[in-house]
Design an enzyme around this catalytic site. Structure first.
Site, mmCIF file in Angstrom:
data_model
loop_
_atom_site.group_PDB
_atom_site.id
_atom_site.type_symbol
_atom_site.label_atom_id
_atom_site.label_comp_id
_atom_site.label_asym_id
_atom_site.label_seq_id
_atom_site.Cartn_x
_atom_site.Cartn_y
_atom_site.Cartn_z
ATOM 1 N N PHE A 99 10.792 68.777 24.636
ATOM 2 C CA PHE A 99 10.692 67.451 25.250
ATOM 3 C C PHE A 99 11.590 67.376 26.485
ATOM 4 O O PHE A 99 12.761 67.720 26.435
ATOM 5 C CB PHE A 99 11.084 66.362 24.241
ATOM 6 C CG PHE A 99 11.084 64.989 24.838
ATOM 7 C CD1 PHE A 99 9.888 64.414 25.273
ATOM 8 C CD2 PHE A 99 12.263 64.277 25.004
ATOM 9 C CE1 PHE A 99 9.879 63.157 25.849
ATOM 10 C CE2 PHE A 99 12.254 63.011 25.573
ATOM 11 C CZ PHE A 99 11.063 62.452 26.009
ATOM 12 N N GLN A 100 11.037 66.944 27.580
ATOM 13 C CA GLN A 100 11.734 66.818 28.862
ATOM 14 C C GLN A 100 12.323 68.135 29.345
ATOM 15 O O GLN A 100 13.351 68.163 30.013
ATOM 16 C CB GLN A 100 12.793 65.715 28.808
ATOM 17 C CG GLN A 100 12.151 64.339 28.716
ATOM 18 C CD GLN A 100 13.093 63.195 28.986
ATOM 19 O OE1 GLN A 100 14.281 63.294 28.756
ATOM 20 N NE2 GLN A 100 12.554 62.073 29.438
ATOM 21 N N LYS A 152 22.221 71.290 27.416
ATOM 22 C CA LYS A 152 22.968 70.223 26.737
ATOM 23 C C LYS A 152 24.077 70.780 25.843
ATOM 24 O O LYS A 152 25.179 70.234 25.802
ATOM 25 C CB LYS A 152 22.004 69.363 25.916
ATOM 26 C CG LYS A 152 22.649 68.083 25.406
ATOM 27 C CD LYS A 152 21.635 67.146 24.785
ATOM 28 C CE LYS A 152 22.282 65.837 24.368
ATOM 29 N NZ LYS A 152 21.312 64.900 23.779
ATOM 30 N N MET A 154 3.436 55.127 62.864
ATOM 31 C CA MET A 154 3.347 56.423 63.520
ATOM 32 C C MET A 154 1.989 57.086 63.271
ATOM 33 O O MET A 154 1.417 57.714 64.159
ATOM 34 C CB MET A 154 4.484 57.329 63.056
ATOM 35 C CG MET A 154 4.577 58.644 63.807
ATOM 36 S SD MET A 154 4.680 58.383 65.587
ATOM 37 C CE MET A 154 6.455 58.380 65.819
ATOM 38 N N GLU A 201 16.002 58.758 40.949
ATOM 39 C CA GLU A 201 16.767 59.958 41.284
ATOM 40 C C GLU A 201 16.599 60.346 42.747
ATOM 41 O O GLU A 201 17.512 60.885 43.363
ATOM 42 C CB GLU A 201 16.384 61.121 40.375
ATOM 43 C CG GLU A 201 16.877 60.985 38.930
ATOM 44 C CD GLU A 201 15.955 60.152 38.057
ATOM 45 O OE1 GLU A 201 14.959 59.590 38.579
ATOM 46 O OE2 GLU A 201 16.231 60.063 36.834
HETATM 47 C C1 LIG Z 1 6.786 60.572 52.051
HETATM 48 C C2 LIG Z 1 5.965 60.557 53.282
HETATM 49 N N1 LIG Z 1 4.641 60.281 53.215
HETATM 50 C C3 LIG Z 1 3.904 60.254 54.333
HETATM 51 C C4 LIG Z 1 4.455 60.517 55.545
HETATM 52 C C5 LIG Z 1 3.598 60.499 56.807
HETATM 53 N N2 LIG Z 1 4.074 59.455 57.718
HETATM 54 C C6 LIG Z 1 4.871 59.710 58.764
HETATM 55 S S1 LIG Z 1 5.292 58.347 59.626
HETATM 56 C C7 LIG Z 1 4.324 57.383 58.638
HETATM 57 C C8 LIG Z 1 4.209 55.915 58.894
HETATM 58 C C9 LIG Z 1 5.430 55.167 58.585
HETATM 59 O O1 LIG Z 1 5.151 53.811 58.564
HETATM 60 P P1 LIG Z 1 6.312 52.769 58.551
HETATM 61 O O2 LIG Z 1 7.269 53.094 57.494
HETATM 62 O O3 LIG Z 1 5.763 51.401 58.551
HETATM 63 O O4 LIG Z 1 7.061 53.078 59.919
HETATM 64 P P2 LIG Z 1 6.539 52.843 61.412
HETATM 65 O O5 LIG Z 1 6.022 54.131 61.920
HETATM 66 O O6 LIG Z 1 5.509 51.775 61.378
HETATM 67 O O7 LIG Z 1 7.778 52.446 62.107
HETATM 68 C C10 LIG Z 1 3.702 58.145 57.645
HETATM 69 C C11 LIG Z 1 2.778 57.608 56.654
HETATM 70 C C12 LIG Z 1 5.837 60.840 55.564
HETATM 71 N N3 LIG Z 1 6.473 61.152 56.684
HETATM 72 N N4 LIG Z 1 6.558 60.832 54.433
#
Ligand SMILES: Cc1ncc(C[n+]2csc(CCOP(=O)(O)OP(=O)(O)O)c2C)c(N)n1
Ligand SMILES: [Mg+2]
Lengths: 581, 185
Positions: free
Chosen positions: A130-131, A180, A493, A68
């Protein structure tokens, strides 16, 4: 020969007194509102709606995602490229809660969405059936409006209101929870679009006095700067922005979601604002004597430290949401209005002007940024590939004409920095929420919304895996999206922050990745992996020429950092250009 | 500087509106000092009166956010000197201790209170006024043993001349205008 029942039904249809089920009424409401695509996932409580959907499949195309959350992101991207509200269906309980991230994402980025969740039969609501989940309570802080329907006859009225609220004023997601039994029970269907609610007034009249004062202030400014945000695109005011900018000669900087609201190649384009934005517009925000903020909200990622933000400038804020005005910074002139209307009126009142020496200041800083950051990022002499060079090449090869989708992280910032946008609404990203996993499903939604456009997504190796199951959606509907995986084998990042602010202690950011090409193969999607920059152009060409979907995995410098950077707590004039660990 | 503000919220009678309002306050860590909700003089329009202690800047931010809620018609923010306001309190006092001499009579007179119920065991006194006055009476009565005490939220009427019905009419006219019609104000 018709049976008695058929005769009666025909008569009722002719007389407009026919009774249809709530499920059918819902679908007819959507058709009345011009909906032709729905993203969703079925389950027990919403089965009556899905059953009816089979009879309407010539008018309503349903895209079955694999989760979803994927349907919500896809619907949001669909909305962002088409300007129409995105529509999602989900079942009760887990189906509804799985939407939550997607709803919050659309809410923070002001994207119009209609989320229809099913609910257990009305007699069971409140009993922990349920749900059953209290999705109204859960979604209240992340929707513009929500409402539960227990009686079939309320469906047309509530749906009309939902569309009106979602698409007008500052747009946003609206959730409608339908029990529903309300889907099964019958009603006499009559649909009337909603155009008025006394407690909700999106058509703010323009305050001409404020426009007049703003025009005077603009005419007298020495170093004015326009900050354009998502509101410009949401108001479809990109032409008005262009005319206003060209008449006044004022440079235009954009926020992350304002990218593509102003052509990146325009001589007055001042660049992208914020934490990883361009050097010139960040630095010169603190030199400007007038800031004209249009459809943006001075988010912390844009302003940096507020105590040292635009202190030399007076501020004119054009914004449809009054709660955003004076929220983060104090403004001098508040123009509470739709951006399009405000700009039309303002353009008529300002004088023609040009700011050559002021624009030269931007160019000087642009050159510094080029020498210190961009050159090395886009034309590195050695080492593994860089994100900047991949994005730059894609930009050149597509003439800035593609729709660019991103995930979150370094891949996102690199796409924002190095793609040169020519068309409005051609950048789809998760701004306010920064939701990893957004990119892949968003690319699907964008392609379905704009089938004639090349849709290219830049995905991190981390974010790709958060919604990787949506490859199944690409497989099933043959969605010809192009996915560029920027694989740095890191949660890049976060690793960058660990590098810069946590003494290079790489806690839980190194990724051991699967064989992405093997995964693509399992889904029947052509894919290619490249490790050498010599192969980049050739492979991109192959990707762009592919008829169907294509995945290009590129091996990226493992410990590359996105620069420049306004470090957390720093001001826009304290931009870090070089970082050498 | 934090100060006391009375926020009057006129809204449609929509299920969940109170929840939406408290979400806004909770996010900003604003405590509700008092709350009263009821139908207003205009049929179908509900009035919620909140008392909060915040800075003027904060009250402006939260009131704009409350006014943004789809079902909210109008929000008014007032300092205490801009409104006429009252709270009501009920005291249940042990009859034995207070019925000696004319203490009760004197106190009721002095505090402009009212006796609602007299029974052999207890007496119920009603006092309408400001919080400080009610507190003062509570303190006095405590020497005689207060069995129960209940106090309402604030109800307030503004001193301004423009009334809600007027705003409703204005809202109505504004919403029916086509967007962009210039308004001089
Ligand atoms: C759902 C979610 N969990 C954690 C984060 C924290 N976060 C921001 S950037 C990042 C790293 C992303 O890694 P990747 O997808 O490999 O991208 P890159 O920065 O290496 O291009 C994280 C963990 C987030 N933004 N969203
Ligand atoms: Mg990565």
């Amino acid at each position: 020969m018709m049976t008695d029942k058929e005769v009666q039904e025909t008569m009722e249809r002719i007389n407009g007194t026919e009774e249809i089920t709530g499920a059918e009424a819902l679908l007819r409401c959507l058709i009345e509102e011009g909906v032709d695509t729905i993203f969703g996932y079925p389950g027990g409580a919403i089965m009556p709606v899905y059953d009816k959907l089979m009879d309407y499949d010539h008018k309503l195309k349903h895209i079955l995602t694999r989760h979803e959350q994927g349907s919500a992101h896809a619907a949001q991207a669909y909305a962002m490229v088409t300007g129409k509200p995105g529509v999602c269906f989900s079942t009760s309980g887990p189906g509804a809660t799985n939407l939550v991230t997607g709803i919050a994402n659309a809410f923070l980025d002001s994207v119009p969405m209609i989320l229809v969740t099913a609910q257990v039969v009305s007699g069971l609501i409140g009993t922990d059936a349920f749900q059953e989940t209290d999705i109204l309570g859960v979604s209240m802080p992340i929707t513009k409006w929500n409402c539960q329907i227990k009686n079939a006859q309320d469906i047309p009225g509530v749906l009309a209101k939902a569309f009106y609220i979602a698409t007008t004023g500052r747009p946003g997601p609206v959730l409608i929870d339908i029990a529903k039994d309300a889907q099964i029970n019958k009603l006499q269907f009559r649909y009337e679009k909603c155009t008025y609610l006394r407690s909700y007034n999106p058509n703010v009249p323009v305050n001409m006095k404020a426009i007049e004062s703003a025009a005077i202030m603009i005419n007298h400014a020495q170093k004015p700067l326009i900050l354009a945000g998502h509101g410009v695109l949401l108001a479809r005011a990109e032409n008005e922005l262009l005319r206003f900018a060209e008449k006044t000669g004022i440079p235009v900087a954009v926020t992350l979601l304002g990218l593509s609201a102003f052509p990146s190649g325009h001589r007055q384009y001042a660049g992208f604002l914020g934490m990883h934005g361009n050097y010139a517009p960040n630095l010169l925000t603190n030199e400007a004597d007038l800031i004209i903020a249009i459809g943006m909200r001075f988010a912390d990622r844009v302003t940096g430290n507020l105590n040292d933000y635009a202190k030399k400038a007076r501020v004119i804020h054009i914004e449809i949401d009054q709660a955003e005005i004076n929220k983060n910074i104090q403004v001098d002139i508040e123009i509470h209005s739709d951006a399009k209307i405000a700009l039309q009126n303002l353009t008529a009142m300002v004088r023609e002007n040009s700011y050559e020496s002021w624009i030269r200041e931007f160019r000087i800083l642009d050159n510094i940024e080029y020498d210190r950051v961009i050159k090395e990022e886009t034309k590195p002499a050695s080492g593994r590939m860089r994100m900047g060079e991949v994005v730059k090449l894609v930009s050149d090869m597509t003439n800035g004409d593609a729709i660019i989708v991103t995930d979150v992280g370094q891949n996102q910032m690199s796409a924002a920095r190095y793609y040169r946008f020519s068309n409005p609404n051609s950048f789809v990203t998760s701004g306010g929420m920064g939701t990893m996993g957004f990119g892949l499903p968003a690319a699907i939604g964008a392609k379905i919304g704009a089938p004639d456009k090349e849709v290219i997504a830049f995905l991190g190796d981390g974010g790709f895996q958060m919604t990787i199951q949506e490859l199944g959606t690409i497989l099933q509907y043959k969605v010809p999206v192009k996915l560029v995986v920027l694989n740095n084998e890191f949660l890049g990042m976060v690793r960058q922050w660990q590098d810069m602010f946590f003494e290079k202690r790489y806690a839980a950011t190194e990724l051991v990745n699967p064989d992405f090409i093997g995964i693509a193969a399992a889904y029947g999607i052509p894919a290619k992996k490249i490790t050498e920059r010599e192969d980049l152009e050739e492979s991109l060409k192959e990707m762009l020429e592919a008829e169907g979907p294509f995945i290009l995995e590129t091996f990226i410098e493992k410990e590359g950092n996105v620069l420049p950077m306004i470090e957390p707590g720093a001001s826009v004039s304290q931009v870090t250009l070089n970082y050498k660990g | 500087m934090k100060q006391e503000f009375t926020i009057s919220i006129f809204s449609e009678n929509h299920i969940g509106i109170l929840n939406q309002i408290t979400i806004i306050l909770t996010r900003r860590q604003v405590n509700i000092e008092s709350l009263t909700a009821s139908e207003s003089a205009v049929k179908g329009v509900h009035l919620l009166t909140l008392v909060v202690e915040v800075t003027p800047d904060m009250v402006r931010k939260i009131s704009r956010q409350i006014e943004k809620l789809v079902e909210v018609l109008k929000v008014f923010v007032h300092t205490s000197d801009q409104i006429i306001y009252q709270e009501i309190a009920l005291f249940k006092v042990s009859a034995k201790s207070i019925m000696t001499g004319d203490i009760l009579e004197r106190m009721v007179k002095h505090y402009n209170a009212r006796i609602l119920v007299v029974s052999p065991e207890y007496i119920v006194i009603e006092k309408t006024g400001h919080k400080s006055e009610i507190n003062e009476l509570l303190e006095k009565l405590e020497t005689y043993g207060v069995l129960q005490f209940a106090r309402s939220g604030r109800v307030a009427i503004t001193k301004q001349v423009k009334e809600l019905t007027h705003y409703l009419k204005e809202l109505d006219e504004a919403s029916r205008k086509t967007p962009g019609e210039p308004v001089l104000n």
